[in-house]
Design a protein around this motif. Structure first.
Motif, PDB file in Angstrom:
ATOM      1  N   TYR A  59      18.017  43.688  84.618  1.00 52.66           N
ATOM      2  CA  TYR A  59      19.345  43.798  84.020  1.00 52.66           C
ATOM      3  C   TYR A  59      19.960  42.417  83.821  1.00 52.66           C
ATOM      4  CZ  TYR A  59      19.333  48.769  85.344  1.00 52.66           C
ATOM      5  OH  TYR A  59      19.032  50.114  85.467  1.00 52.66           O
ATOM      6  N   ALA A  60      20.747  42.302  82.774  1.00 49.12           N
ATOM      7  CA  ALA A  60      21.579  41.111  82.634  1.00 49.12           C
ATOM      8  C   ALA A  60      22.604  41.113  83.763  1.00 49.12           C
ATOM      9  CB  ALA A  60      22.282  41.131  81.286  1.00 49.12           C
ATOM     10  N   ASP A  61      22.939  39.927  84.248  1.00 49.21           N
ATOM     11  CA  ASP A  61      23.898  39.833  85.354  1.00 49.21           C
ATOM     12  C   ASP A  61      25.223  40.505  85.014  1.00 49.21           C
ATOM     13  OD1 ASP A  61      22.899  36.498  86.455  1.00 49.21           O
ATOM     14  OD2 ASP A  61      22.095  38.482  86.928  1.00 49.21           O
ATOM     15  N   SER A  62      25.605  40.421  83.753  1.00 46.50           N
ATOM     16  CA  SER A  62      26.909  40.930  83.334  1.00 46.50           C
ATOM     17  C   SER A  62      27.018  42.454  83.389  1.00 46.50           C
ATOM     18  CB  SER A  62      27.224  40.454  81.912  1.00 46.50           C
ATOM     19  OG  SER A  62      26.232  40.908  81.011  1.00 46.50           O
ATOM     20  N   LYS A  64      24.948  44.394  85.695  1.00 49.63           N
ATOM     21  CA  LYS A  64      24.427  44.920  86.962  1.00 49.63           C
ATOM     22  C   LYS A  64      25.505  45.717  87.693  1.00 49.63           C
ATOM     23  CE  LYS A  64      20.859  41.466  87.915  1.00 49.63           C
ATOM     24  NZ  LYS A  64      20.467  40.305  88.760  1.00 49.63           N
TER      25      LYS A  64
END
Length: 119
Positions: A59-62, A64
């Motif tokens: 996943y992209a950190d934004s 998660k």
């Protein structure tokens, strides 16, 4: 010819939820990676989430903790459950698939579906 078709975009208020779905067809090879990317005007297309045939996810950190990717291998479908949506999640979301064994780089793309988060 591999066809990738998305559905489920739309307009939602901040804090709301949406579910995107995608199906892939027309390939004689196993689809190993299925993922979601998003793009806003003037910016690059970025990874949102990807899932392997084994069920491993990135996943992209934004996103998660807010987004969940899942797939049905038998049906060659992938879904993205998006919760706690923010205005910055507004983008065109693209589904992408790869038949490569160890490379998630997309080979085939869908046409995209617009997600707008706004009050």
């Amino acid at each position: 010819q591999v066809q990738v078709v998305e559905s489920g975009g739309g307009l939602v208020q901040p804090g709301g939820s949406l579910r995107l779905s995608c199906s892939a067809s027309g390939t004689a090879f196993s689809i190993n990676f299925m993922g979601w990317y998003r793009q806003v005007p003037g910016k690059e297309r970025d990874l949102v989430a990807v899932i392997s045939r084994a069920g491993d996810t990135i996943y992209a950190d934004s996103v998660k903790g807010r987004f969940t990717i899942s797939r049905d291998i038998a049906k060659n479908t992938v879904s993205l459950q998006m919760n706690s949506l923010k205005t910055e999640d507004t983008a065109v979301y693209y589904c992408a698939v790869s038949t490569r064994l160890s490379d998630q780089t997309p080979e085939y793309w869908g046409q995209g579906t617009q997600v707008t988060v706004s009050s």
